[in-house]
Design a protein around this motif. Sequence first.
Motif, PDB file in Angstrom:
ATOM      1  N   LYS A 156      23.456 -12.218 -64.867  1.00  0.00           N
ATOM      2  CA  LYS A 156      22.468 -13.207 -65.376  1.00  0.00           C
ATOM      3  C   LYS A 156      23.078 -14.464 -64.475  1.00  0.00           C
ATOM      4  CE  LYS A 156      20.647 -15.303 -69.559  1.00  0.00           C
ATOM      5  NZ  LYS A 156      20.400 -15.025 -70.918  1.00  0.00           N
ATOM      6  N   TYR A 157      24.222 -14.596 -64.491  1.00  0.00           N
ATOM      7  CA  TYR A 157      24.896 -15.828 -63.962  1.00  0.00           C
ATOM      8  C   TYR A 157      25.364 -15.790 -62.293  1.00  0.00           C
ATOM      9  CZ  TYR A 157      24.238 -17.906 -68.364  1.00  0.00           C
ATOM     10  OH  TYR A 157      23.854 -18.239 -69.740  1.00  0.00           O
ATOM     11  N   GLY A 158      25.805 -14.534 -62.045  1.00  0.00           N
ATOM     12  CA  GLY A 158      26.303 -14.364 -60.448  1.00  0.00           C
ATOM     13  C   GLY A 158      27.798 -14.437 -60.752  1.00  0.00           C
ATOM     14  N   VAL A 159      28.444 -14.142 -59.431  1.00  0.00           N
ATOM     15  CA  VAL A 159      30.049 -13.959 -59.184  1.00  0.00           C
ATOM     16  C   VAL A 159      30.661 -15.405 -59.207  1.00  0.00           C
ATOM     17  CG1 VAL A 159      29.562 -11.896 -58.054  1.00  0.00           C
ATOM     18  CG2 VAL A 159      29.605 -13.800 -56.913  1.00  0.00           C
ATOM     19  N   ILE A 160      31.782 -15.474 -59.041  1.00  0.00           N
ATOM     20  CA  ILE A 160      32.736 -16.675 -58.979  1.00  0.00           C
ATOM     21  C   ILE A 160      32.179 -17.554 -58.026  1.00  0.00           C
ATOM     22  CG2 ILE A 160      34.878 -17.410 -58.205  1.00  0.00           C
ATOM     23  CD1 ILE A 160      35.309 -16.311 -61.069  1.00  0.00           C
ATOM     24  N   ARG A 161      31.620 -16.959 -56.855  1.00  0.00           N
ATOM     25  CA  ARG A 161      31.193 -18.066 -55.926  1.00  0.00           C
ATOM     26  C   ARG A 161      30.110 -19.056 -56.566  1.00  0.00           C
ATOM     27  NH1 ARG A 161      31.073 -17.938 -50.344  1.00  0.00           N
ATOM     28  NH2 ARG A 161      31.739 -15.819 -50.406  1.00  0.00           N
ATOM     29  N   ASN A 162      29.379 -18.423 -57.359  1.00  0.00           N
ATOM     30  CA  ASN A 162      28.170 -19.109 -57.954  1.00  0.00           C
ATOM     31  C   ASN A 162      28.792 -20.539 -58.821  1.00  0.00           C
ATOM     32  OD1 ASN A 162      27.330 -16.552 -57.165  1.00  0.00           O
ATOM     33  ND2 ASN A 162      25.366 -17.351 -58.096  1.00  0.00           N
ATOM     34  N   PHE A 163      30.013 -20.446 -59.091  1.00  0.00           N
ATOM     35  CA  PHE A 163      30.705 -21.416 -59.941  1.00  0.00           C
ATOM     36  C   PHE A 163      31.587 -22.362 -59.484  1.00  0.00           C
ATOM     37  CE2 PHE A 163      28.595 -18.414 -62.565  1.00  0.00           C
ATOM     38  CZ  PHE A 163      28.106 -19.175 -63.757  1.00  0.00           C
ATOM     39  N   VAL A 164      32.100 -21.924 -58.092  1.00  0.00           N
ATOM     40  CA  VAL A 164      32.937 -22.739 -57.554  1.00  0.00           C
ATOM     41  C   VAL A 164      32.098 -24.143 -57.133  1.00  0.00           C
ATOM     42  CG1 VAL A 164      34.499 -23.295 -55.721  1.00  0.00           C
ATOM     43  CG2 VAL A 164      34.242 -21.091 -56.942  1.00  0.00           C
ATOM     44  N   ARG A 165      32.541 -25.377 -57.452  1.00  0.00           N
ATOM     45  CA  ARG A 165      31.975 -26.688 -57.174  1.00  0.00           C
ATOM     46  C   ARG A 165      32.861 -27.529 -56.299  1.00  0.00           C
ATOM     47  NH1 ARG A 165      28.431 -24.467 -57.337  1.00  0.00           N
ATOM     48  NH2 ARG A 165      26.594 -24.618 -58.526  1.00  0.00           N
ATOM     49  N   GLY A 166      34.235 -27.220 -56.365  1.00  0.00           N
ATOM     50  CA  GLY A 166      35.275 -27.816 -55.553  1.00  0.00           C
ATOM     51  C   GLY A 166      36.501 -27.036 -55.406  1.00  0.00           C
ATOM     52  N   LEU A 167      37.086 -27.367 -54.067  1.00  0.00           N
ATOM     53  CA  LEU A 167      38.375 -26.649 -54.077  1.00  0.00           C
ATOM     54  C   LEU A 167      38.976 -27.547 -53.283  1.00  0.00           C
ATOM     55  CD1 LEU A 167      37.660 -23.147 -52.330  1.00  0.00           C
ATOM     56  CD2 LEU A 167      38.334 -23.699 -54.650  1.00  0.00           C
ATOM     57  N   GLU A 168      40.597 -27.683 -53.773  1.00  0.00           N
ATOM     58  CA  GLU A 168      41.600 -28.063 -52.713  1.00  0.00           C
ATOM     59  C   GLU A 168      42.527 -27.030 -52.235  1.00  0.00           C
ATOM     60  OE1 GLU A 168      44.484 -31.473 -54.079  1.00  0.00           O
ATOM     61  OE2 GLU A 168      45.373 -29.653 -54.567  1.00  0.00           O
ATOM     62  N   ALA A 169      42.689 -26.910 -50.795  1.00  0.00           N
ATOM     63  CA  ALA A 169      43.348 -26.128 -50.144  1.00  0.00           C
ATOM     64  C   ALA A 169      44.216 -26.609 -49.327  1.00  0.00           C
ATOM     65  CB  ALA A 169      42.699 -25.024 -49.623  1.00  0.00           C
ATOM     66  N   VAL A 170      45.538 -25.876 -49.036  1.00  0.00           N
ATOM     67  CA  VAL A 170      46.505 -26.473 -47.990  1.00  0.00           C
ATOM     68  C   VAL A 170      46.080 -25.477 -46.561  1.00  0.00           C
ATOM     69  CG1 VAL A 170      48.754 -26.991 -47.175  1.00  0.00           C
ATOM     70  CG2 VAL A 170      47.918 -27.243 -49.685  1.00  0.00           C
ATOM     71  N   ILE A 171      45.847 -25.930 -45.544  1.00  0.00           N
ATOM     72  CA  ILE A 171      45.802 -24.972 -44.299  1.00  0.00           C
ATOM     73  C   ILE A 171      46.884 -24.954 -43.847  1.00  0.00           C
ATOM     74  CG2 ILE A 171      43.264 -25.402 -44.193  1.00  0.00           C
ATOM     75  CD1 ILE A 171      43.673 -27.320 -41.964  1.00  0.00           C
ATOM     76  N   PRO A 172      47.051 -23.515 -42.914  1.00  0.00           N
ATOM     77  CA  PRO A 172      48.136 -23.138 -42.221  1.00  0.00           C
ATOM     78  C   PRO A 172      49.111 -24.480 -41.468  1.00  0.00           C
ATOM     79  CG  PRO A 172      47.012 -21.424 -42.169  1.00  0.00           C
ATOM     80  CD  PRO A 172      45.894 -22.657 -42.494  1.00  0.00           C
ATOM     81  N   THR A 173      48.353 -25.222 -41.015  1.00  0.00           N
ATOM     82  CA  THR A 173      48.882 -26.437 -40.169  1.00  0.00           C
ATOM     83  C   THR A 173      49.232 -27.367 -41.145  1.00  0.00           C
ATOM     84  OG1 THR A 173      46.697 -27.073 -39.749  1.00  0.00           O
ATOM     85  CG2 THR A 173      47.827 -25.878 -38.059  1.00  0.00           C
ATOM     86  N   GLY A 174      49.267 -27.416 -42.425  1.00  0.00           N
ATOM     87  CA  GLY A 174      49.792 -28.143 -43.123  1.00  0.00           C
ATOM     88  C   GLY A 174      48.706 -29.409 -44.007  1.00  0.00           C
ATOM     89  N   GLU A 175      47.697 -29.314 -43.454  1.00  0.00           N
ATOM     90  CA  GLU A 175      46.725 -30.458 -44.138  1.00  0.00           C
ATOM     91  C   GLU A 175      46.192 -29.969 -45.256  1.00  0.00           C
ATOM     92  OE1 GLU A 175      46.587 -29.256 -40.979  1.00  0.00           O
ATOM     93  OE2 GLU A 175      46.501 -30.711 -39.385  1.00  0.00           O
ATOM     94  N   ILE A 176      46.175 -30.869 -46.367  1.00  0.00           N
ATOM     95  CA  ILE A 176      45.451 -30.695 -47.467  1.00  0.00           C
ATOM     96  C   ILE A 176      44.144 -31.191 -47.632  1.00  0.00           C
ATOM     97  CG2 ILE A 176      45.738 -31.312 -49.949  1.00  0.00           C
ATOM     98  CD1 ILE A 176      48.505 -31.812 -49.454  1.00  0.00           C
ATOM     99  N   LEU A 177      43.229 -30.103 -47.905  1.00  0.00           N
ATOM    100  CA  LEU A 177      41.644 -30.404 -47.788  1.00  0.00           C
ATOM    101  C   LEU A 177      41.218 -30.464 -49.065  1.00  0.00           C
ATOM    102  CD1 LEU A 177      40.584 -27.753 -45.282  1.00  0.00           C
ATOM    103  CD2 LEU A 177      41.514 -30.047 -44.571  1.00  0.00           C
ATOM    104  N   MET A 178      40.353 -31.632 -49.427  1.00  0.00           N
ATOM    105  CA  MET A 178      39.514 -31.421 -50.483  1.00  0.00           C
ATOM    106  C   MET A 178      38.199 -31.232 -50.164  1.00  0.00           C
ATOM    107  SD  MET A 178      39.659 -31.611 -53.844  1.00  0.00           S
ATOM    108  CE  MET A 178      38.329 -31.033 -54.766  1.00  0.00           C
TER     109      MET A 178
END
Lengths: 456, 282
Positions: A156-178
């Motif tokens: 009815k509602y879909g997989v995890i992708r359908n629910f992600v609205r925001g992510l914070e992640a650190v990329i391999p070069t060290g920057e923190i992305l929001m």
Amino acid sequence: MINAQQLQEIVGEDWVITKREQMESYLVDETAVAIRPKPADNVILVKPASAEEISEILKLANRELTPVFVRGGGTGICGGAVPIRDGIVLSTERLDRIEEVDRANLMVVAQAGVAFGAMLKAVEDAGLFFPPHPGAENAHVGGLVACNAGGVRAVKYGVIRNFVRGLEAVIPTGEILMMGGKLLKNNQGLDLMHLFINSGGTLGVITKVIFRLCPKFISSGTLVISYDNRHEAIDTVPEILQSGITPLAIEYVERNVIEISARRLGMRWPAAKGQAFLIVMLTGDSEDEVYAQGERVSNICEKHQAVDILIAERKEEQADILKIRSEVYSSLKDNVADVLDITVPPASIGVMMDKVDTIAQRFDTTIPTYGHAADGNLHPHLMRDLHERGILRQVKREIYQEAIKLGGVITGEHGLGVVRLPDLDLCPDGKTWELMRGIKRVFDPNNILSPGIGLL
Amino acid sequence: MPELLKVSITEDINRRSGASLRIIVPMKQVPDMRQVKFDTEKGKVDRSSAAAEINPFDLHALETAVQLKEKLGAAVTAISMGPRRAEVALRDALARGADSAVLLEDSKFAGADTLATSYTLACAIRKLGGFDLIICGEKTVDGDTGQVGPELAEHLNIPHLAYVSKLVEAGEKLVAVCDMEGEAHIVEASLPVLLMVTKDINIPRLPTFRDKAMARKAEVTIWNAEELSSFADPSRFGIEGSPTRVRKVFLPSEEGRKGKIFRNTNEEAISDVAQAILDFLG
Ligand SMILES: Cc1cc2nc3c(=O)[nH]c(=O)nc-3n(C[C@H](O)[C@H](O)[C@H](O)COP(=O)(O)OP(=O)(O)OC[C@H]3O[C@@H](n4cnc5c(N)ncnc54)[C@H](O)[C@@H]3O)c2cc1C
């Protein structure tokens, strides 16, 4: 290669582990033993507490060209969290805070290391509902996003992708992305956030997740529908969907596997009749609505020779059914050589099941099969005998070929990890894999993050 | 080996020979205890805070009755005292195999403690006529007293067996296994008798969808205080008939896990660890 002391300077001495016997459980995941990749010999385990510490670790690793393998709950079943080269295992377990359940915006903000079960509980305590339910409640929130997990309640509602609205992640070069936020619309440039969903630890370390939530439904019921014949059961599924009813879940299971799971949990599978079962979860704004849907579903099932239809409405009775279903893989794991994750267009699921049967007959074996039937997603279990007879790969590839012929893919929810890569030659190529490798290079120019995983 | 104790109970009221068993299953509608909130100021369970359902132990009682019905033939009556919404629980009982259901509903019944509750149920059971077996759950999850069953048996002047985890024989007489704090007693009783069953006795079945859909529309007999009057002393109903007073209800505080890291390996550190263990053990 980075040494332990450099890591201790970042996270403190308690959070760097070098003794092998103290990190055994961090070197494997839930992949079946017959195909599980072998962990490398020289591994350091590090447990940072913040995005900032992760940034420092990645900068260091990028400078020293040390591979980093990201680990969430370790429940993946394609070897994605296994350190297959000498390097670092970076566990996100200390990022374990649920920052907020925002009832006004219907969102939850959780750090990546929060256990899925803990998040579900917090959301439920706030009177809200998070629909997707991948089976392992000890998976971590970051892992769910990194794998774009699917699970039972995706119809009815879909997989995890359908629910992600925001992510914070650190990329391999060290920057923190929001990326993204508590937003329902966001067209500000290319959507990098969606690249991270199902990136399986190859583009960055996810450190925080914002999920959309739903209001709790008012009434629900779980039907357990018994059939003597697996094909009748499967053929019912597209018809239910075509009739205009969209249940929360439609699962297909068979007696031989579901009873093993129930026994292992000290529970009992509620259906006494039949060999093949559909589990149909219905929700609505009133009990009457649930019953009206149940009536229509029952009519369709009875037309297809269903031999019994039970209903669970009590919360714990419904939860028991979900639990027994969710733990099927864990209960079979020791006798399974590989659990496949093929996905075909939903209306082709009956044909796919026929193909699996024919292949099983041809190779003189049994292939227990269950799955998220309404999503076209089946998990045929290739048992250990195939491995011992040396024909595991051949049987697997024949099943893959049939799925691909039907317009399907070799993995619908578990991801490629390590164990699915060798059979990617079967999948239509074009320029797609080349573009994916290009994207990986942009984020990770030195290929330090999860090298050898998720991408050819 | 657990000690096996044989008790023979010979009273026999209302026994009809030859006919199938008449079984009564008292049931209570309780709030879902995983969701319910406590009003600590008023010292009460806030029943509006959670959905209501059949007391889980009572489902095992009903399942016992339905299995006896399948084996020996029986008429199963579910009975509950409570507000009108408890009809839902009784309809669920009908879907799960009860043949008839009676709800005792009256504002005069409200505020009842276990004594008044068991008294009211006993009056209704007298009104129902004869019976061979009364099967209750071990206790309810909201009150947790386990008193209503034995009190009911006393009001009706019949014997009762508590903590029944298995029925060995049921027919002319009844033989049951009762779990008594680590011992299993095999007890024999003549009918009529009241049983209180534990969760070990069976796994309650799920109703079929069709049975449940039908039961949702089924008739539940409703009796008020007036209708029980020829079997009862109305001053023993509800709050008036309840000597129990609840002084205070409080929730034990939940303590999470607490970790402590000992870094050193010398004598002193070892005695610190030993002391910490002793402190923990009190
Ligand atoms: C019993 C059982 C039932 C399951 N049922 C389902 C199901 O129904 N549907 C389904 O889709 N899956 C299911 N799974 C698979 C698994 O639970 C999911 O894939 C889950 O998303 C993995 O999460 P994890 O935290 O355990 O990740 P891990 O196993 O720790 O890691 C998996 C991958 O994600 C990466 N990763 C983890 N955390 C991060 C992070 N913070 N940042 C970047 N990368 C990260 C890892 O590097 C690795 O590549 C099941 C597994 C089990 C054991």
